[in-house]
Design an enzyme around this catalytic site. Structure first.
Site, short mmCIF file in Angstrom:
data_model
loop_
_atom_site.label_atom_id
_atom_site.label_comp_id
_atom_site.label_asym_id
_atom_site.label_seq_id
_atom_site.Cartn_x
_atom_site.Cartn_y
_atom_site.Cartn_z
N ASN A 10 -25.96 5.53 2.17
CA ASN A 10 -26.36 4.55 3.12
C ASN A 10 -27.44 5.04 3.77
OD1 ASN A 10 -26.51 2.78 5.33
ND2 ASN A 10 -24.83 3.76 6.37
N TRP A 11 -28.64 4.28 3.29
CA TRP A 11 -29.91 4.78 3.83
C TRP A 11 -30.31 4.35 5.28
CZ3 TRP A 11 -33.78 4.03 -0.82
CH2 TRP A 11 -33.16 4.69 -2.07
N LYS A 12 -29.35 3.45 5.71
CA LYS A 12 -29.73 3.07 7.33
C LYS A 12 -31.02 2.32 7.33
CE LYS A 12 -26.06 6.17 8.82
NZ LYS A 12 -25.52 6.95 9.75
N HIS A 95 -19.55 -0.75 9.62
CA HIS A 95 -20.20 0.51 9.92
C HIS A 95 -19.98 0.80 11.44
CE1 HIS A 95 -22.80 4.06 10.40
NE2 HIS A 95 -22.41 4.37 9.13
N GLU A 97 -21.91 2.21 13.54
CA GLU A 97 -23.15 1.66 14.12
C GLU A 97 -23.32 0.11 14.30
OE1 GLU A 97 -25.93 3.91 11.40
OE2 GLU A 97 -25.13 5.82 12.28
N GLU A 165 -14.91 7.13 8.31
CA GLU A 165 -16.03 7.95 8.94
C GLU A 165 -15.52 8.13 10.48
OE1 GLU A 165 -19.85 7.08 6.44
OE2 GLU A 165 -19.60 5.43 7.97
N GLY A 171 -23.64 11.85 11.39
CA GLY A 171 -25.13 12.13 11.75
C GLY A 171 -25.28 13.41 12.85
N SER A 211 -21.47 13.39 7.97
CA SER A 211 -22.05 14.76 7.57
C SER A 211 -21.59 15.35 6.48
CB SER A 211 -21.74 15.55 8.59
OG SER A 211 -22.59 15.17 10.05
N GLY A 232 -24.96 9.48 4.55
CA GLY A 232 -25.94 8.82 5.33
C GLY A 232 -27.25 10.01 4.96
N GLY A 233 -27.36 10.73 5.95
CA GLY A 233 -28.65 11.72 5.83
C GLY A 233 -28.82 12.19 4.55
#
Ligand code: PGA
Length: 253
Positions: A10-12, A95, A97, A165, A171, A211, A232-233
């Site tokens: 997930n590149w956001k 998600h 977010e 998640e 993150g 993470s 993610g990251g």
């Protein structure tokens, strides 16, 4: 039944189109052709088409980060399922977010799930509890209730993927312990079984997210309850992401 492992990135809201193309190029260069894992890249909407043109592997697919539940019309800034369908096999829905920053409720998520399923796009439904609920010992309850209220009126979830998640792990570099994740995964599968029956529960893939990186990925993949990861990251770094995919393939689940 053995479930095919799935690793989704997930590149956001990261990468310009040029950067997205560079990242995909690097991922493809590092990845062997015959990886025994399904890989899903979820770049920003604007990069879906250029990335789509770069993909030819039978194992690597595109996912969108969101969709709107209406068919079409006056919804400025939104993207419909029909627009995504030619390019995306998957779509991330719910998600944390989106829930926390954009006011998405379980009702909205339910509408989005139905729209994705109707369009033949596999939803990756995200569930996660807050730190507060976790500290109150209510994580399992929170997840089961989020799941149940997202699934109203849905009859076929065979192809759906669920990502657990925990919000406090996203993150933050604080990843959840496998023991805790196992309990939640068992609860999710049990809830699915109660609603849709054991064969649906057995088929559905459950991902862990929060993470995940190349150092901790193998721990998750060694758990029978976990079928992959939503990253993610670390999915923005080709070396890390490919290492996570390779570890999933090696674990073989
Ligand atoms: P993270 O994000 O890997 O950077 O924690 C996971 C996610 O939000 O899907």
């Amino acid at each position: 039944m053995k479930r095919t492992p799935l690793i989704a990135g997930n590149w956001k809201m990261n990468t310009t189109t040029d950067e997205a193309i560079r990242l995909v190029k690097e991922i493809l260069e590092r990845l062997e052709d015959d990886i025994r894992t399904e890989v899903v890249l979820c770049p920003p909407f604007i990069s879906l088409y250029p990335v789509f043109q770069m993909l030819s592997s039978e194992h690597i697919f595109l996912g969108a980060q969101n969709l709107h539940y209406e068919e079409s019309g006056a919804f400025t800034g939104e993207i419909s399922a029909a627009m995504l369908k030619p390019f995306c096999k998957y779509v991330i829905i719910g998600h944390s977010e989106r829930r926390q920053l954009f006011g998405e409720t379980d009702e909205i998520i339910n509408l989005k799930l139905k729209k994705a399923l109707q369009a033949g796009i596999t939803p990756i439904l995200c569930l996660g509890e807050t730190l507060e609920r976790r500290e109150a010992g209510e994580a399992e309850e929170a997840i089961a209730s989020q799941l149940k209220s997202s699934l109203g009126d849905i009859s076929d979830i065979q192809s759906m993927v669920i990502a657990y998640e925990p919000i406090w792990a996203i993150g933050t570099g604080v990843n959840a312990q496998t023991g805790e994740v196992n309990l939640i995964m068992e609860r999710i599968r049990q809830t699915i079984s109660d609603i849709f029956g054991p064969s649906s529960a057995d088929r559905i893939r459950l991902l862990y997210g929060g993470s995940v990186n190349s150092q901790n990925a193998a721990d998750y993949f060694s758990c029978e309850t976990i079928d992959g990861a939503l990253v993610g990251g670390a999915s923005l770094k080709a070396e890390q992401f490919v290492s996570i995919i390779q570890q999933a393939a090696k674990a073989g689940f």
